[in-house]
Design a protein around this motif. Structure first.
Motif, short mmCIF file in Angstrom:
data_model
loop_
_atom_site.label_atom_id
_atom_site.label_comp_id
_atom_site.label_asym_id
_atom_site.label_seq_id
_atom_site.Cartn_x
_atom_site.Cartn_y
_atom_site.Cartn_z
N ARG A 99 54.00 73.52 46.68
CA ARG A 99 53.55 72.07 45.76
C ARG A 99 53.74 71.59 44.95
N ALA A 100 54.25 72.12 43.84
CA ALA A 100 54.88 71.82 42.54
C ALA A 100 56.34 71.04 42.72
N ARG A 101 56.69 71.87 43.68
CA ARG A 101 58.19 71.20 44.14
C ARG A 101 58.24 69.58 44.46
N LEU A 102 56.91 69.39 45.81
CA LEU A 102 56.32 68.71 46.05
C LEU A 102 56.45 67.62 45.40
N ALA A 103 55.56 67.66 44.19
CA ALA A 103 54.95 67.16 43.40
C ALA A 103 56.35 66.37 42.33
N GLU A 104 57.00 67.00 41.83
CA GLU A 104 58.01 67.13 41.54
C GLU A 104 59.11 65.41 41.99
N LEU A 105 59.48 66.39 43.28
CA LEU A 105 59.21 65.18 43.90
C LEU A 105 59.22 63.50 44.43
N THR A 106 57.33 64.00 44.36
CA THR A 106 57.47 62.75 44.79
C THR A 106 56.94 61.75 43.28
N THR A 107 56.56 61.91 42.52
CA THR A 107 56.55 61.73 40.89
C THR A 107 58.50 60.90 40.56
N GLU A 108 59.22 61.58 40.76
CA GLU A 108 60.67 61.40 40.70
C GLU A 108 61.47 60.61 41.52
N ALA A 109 60.16 59.95 43.16
CA ALA A 109 60.19 58.80 43.83
C ALA A 109 59.57 57.66 43.19
#
Length: 109
Positions: free
Chosen positions: A7-17
Motif C-alpha cells: 500500500r505504501a509503495r502504491l501510494a508512492e507510485l501514484t504520487t510520482e505518476a
C-alpha cells in the motif's frame, strides 16, 4: 512484501505518476523552456538562405526575422515534445504496470 508495504509503495507510485503528469502539463505551457539550449540548437541549424528577388525587384517570401522566429519555435516545440514524451513514457511503461501489479496483488490477498 507485506500488504502495508504494498500500500505504501502504491501510494508512492501514484504520487510520482501525478507529479510526472503535472510536469508534462507545465512543460506544455512552457514553464520548463531552456532558452540557452534552444538558442544553441538554433545556432547549429543551417544558415537562413538569402531572400529571393521577385520579378519586380522586391523580395518574396518571409523575412529573416520571421524565419528565425519560426526556427526558434520549431526547436522549442521539439524540446517540449521530448520532455513530455520522456515523462509520459515513464508513467506508462514503468509506473502504471507496477501500480496494476500491486493492485492485483492487494486484491487477491
Amino acid at each position: 512484501m507485506s500488504p502495508d508495504e504494498m500500500r505504501a509503495r502504491l501510494a508512492e507510485l501514484t504520487t510520482e505518476a501525478d507529479e510526472l503528469r503535472a510536469f508534462a502539463d507545465a512543460v506544455e505551457r512552457g514553464d520548463h523552456d531552456d532558452e540557452q539550449s534552444i538558442a544553441a540548437a538554433v545556432a547549429r541549424l543551417l544558415p537562413i538562405p538569402e531572400p529571393k528577388k521577385g520579378f519586380f525587384g522586391g523580395t518574396k517570401g518571409k523575412s529573416r526575422q520571421e524565419q528565425e522566429r519560426e526556427r526558434i519555435d520549431l526547436v522549442r516545440r521539439a524540446q517540449r515534445s521530448t520532455l513530455i514524451l520522456h515523462a509520459l513514457n515513464r508513467v506508462n511503461k514503468e509506473i502504471y504496470p507496477e501500480i496494476h501489479e500491486l493492485k492485483f496483488k492487494l486484491a487477491t490477498l
